[in-house]
Design an enzyme around this catalytic site. Structure first.
Site, PDB file in Angstrom:
ATOM      1  N   GLU A 102     -17.674 -27.913 -13.997  1.00  0.00           N
ATOM      2  CA  GLU A 102     -18.624 -28.694 -14.590  1.00  0.00           C
ATOM      3  C   GLU A 102     -18.494 -30.311 -14.201  1.00  0.00           C
ATOM      4  O   GLU A 102     -17.511 -30.720 -14.065  1.00  0.00           O
ATOM      5  CB  GLU A 102     -18.195 -28.744 -16.319  1.00  0.00           C
ATOM      6  CG  GLU A 102     -19.085 -29.615 -17.136  1.00  0.00           C
ATOM      7  CD  GLU A 102     -18.914 -28.959 -18.423  1.00  0.00           C
ATOM      8  OE1 GLU A 102     -19.268 -29.918 -19.587  1.00  0.00           O
ATOM      9  OE2 GLU A 102     -18.064 -28.133 -18.898  1.00  0.00           O
ATOM     10  N   GLU A 114     -21.462 -37.878 -20.490  1.00  0.00           N
ATOM     11  CA  GLU A 114     -21.331 -37.875 -21.751  1.00  0.00           C
ATOM     12  C   GLU A 114     -21.422 -39.109 -22.331  1.00  0.00           C
ATOM     13  O   GLU A 114     -20.473 -39.852 -22.399  1.00  0.00           O
ATOM     14  CB  GLU A 114     -20.130 -36.898 -22.484  1.00  0.00           C
ATOM     15  CG  GLU A 114     -20.196 -35.471 -21.816  1.00  0.00           C
ATOM     16  CD  GLU A 114     -18.864 -35.007 -21.966  1.00  0.00           C
ATOM     17  OE1 GLU A 114     -19.078 -33.613 -22.385  1.00  0.00           O
ATOM     18  OE2 GLU A 114     -17.977 -35.336 -21.749  1.00  0.00           O
TER      19      GLU A 114
END
Length: 289
Positions: free
Chosen positions: A119, A123
């Site tokens: 990943e 964010e």
């Protein structure tokens, strides 16, 4: 542009997943296209879906909130530049100052965490008006998050990311990941305890809310008012010339390996088989309706 048909588009689809630690379940209806933008909406409304999630390959407990996750159909994206122009949600109507809890994202992600968790993230979180996290995760055979599988940096931007659109980008290469905000480099990672991901993944954009503990996304969960909306103006991917394998020709599935197809289903209606076992057992079965 025309709205994307998330059930029939050759590249993009939707997720029926949801995070263990989150209060939300993803549904197609919460991804909307209007005024030339994509809007992901968090609603105080339970999702009318099977408890079995195709994206997670397992039964999820019922969640009080629903939201959306737009994602690519296949694990065909690897080295290159990923860019999105987006605006974070306001926690309360017409109020960009009040803090609450949300995680509004653009990231690349590999399989259902069980086999090869890879990943790379942007964010944007609800703990302050300029809060942005850059993140890389790499782990194998891991059922849930734990310390040590990620290398994270928290950034405070000199602007309110809820008031306007900004461009968030990262360049992923075999030996480095570099994150940019509005064209300015904010971080470079060259490996270490967490390896730089080497496997292809899916591009994803979602918004979710942590459970009442608020361990990530902002501690003031009680301030959240719904609906909350993340707006996306555009997304772009530029392939790195050195990657001779991904993406597949025509952004299709011809170059996928058996490993790329492992538990690669996104939702009950995507026509993709959920191949493989989840810790020795077949994934739960979903039904398109």
């Amino acid at each position: 542009g025309e709205p994307i048909d998330l059930d029939n588009d050759p590249v993009w689809t939707w997720s029926d997943g949801g995070l263990i630690e989150g209060q939300i379940r993803f549904v197609k209806e919460n991804i909307q296209f209007r005024d030339g933008k994509m809007v992901i909406e968090v609603l105080k409304k339970r999702a009318n879906v099977d408890l079995c999630s195709a994206a997670e390959g397992k039964v999820l407990r019922e969640k009080d909130l629903s939201s959306g996750e737009m994602r690519t159909r296949h694990n065909i994206f690897r080295y290159g530049r990923y860019e999105v122009r987006m605006k974070a949600p306001s926690v309360q109507p017409n109020d960009t100052k009040t803090n609450g809890n949300y995680i509004a994202t653009m990231f690349v992600f590999r399989d259902g965490k069980d086999k090869h968790w890879r990943e790379i993230d942007f964010e944007i979180t609800g703990d302050s008006p300029g809060s942005v996290t850059t993140n890389v995760l790499s782990a194998d055979n891991t059922i849930e998050w734990r310390a040590g599988i990620q290398a994270t940096v928290h950034h405070e931007m000199p602007f309110n990311d809820r008031e306007d659109f900004h461009v968030y980008a990262f360049e992923w290469l075999p030996d480095s990941i570099t994150w940019y905000v509005d064209g300015k480099k904010v971080r470079q990672y060259k490996g270490g305890q967490v390896s730089i991901p080497e496997l292809s993944g899916k591009i994803m954009m979602n918004t979710w809310v942590y459970d009442e503990r608020g361990l990530f996304g902002g501690p003031q969960v009680e301030n959240d008012r719904f609906p909350m909306q993340t707006e996306y103006d555009w997304f772009r991917f530029y392939k790195w010339d050195g990657d001779t394998h991904y993406p597949c020709a025509g952004l299709g599935s011809s170059c996928l390996t058996a490993d790329d197809r492992y538990l690669a289903k996104n939702n009950p209606c995507d026509g993709i088989a959920n191949e493989g076992l989840k810790f020795g057992r077949p994934p739960c079965e979903t039904h398109c309706r």
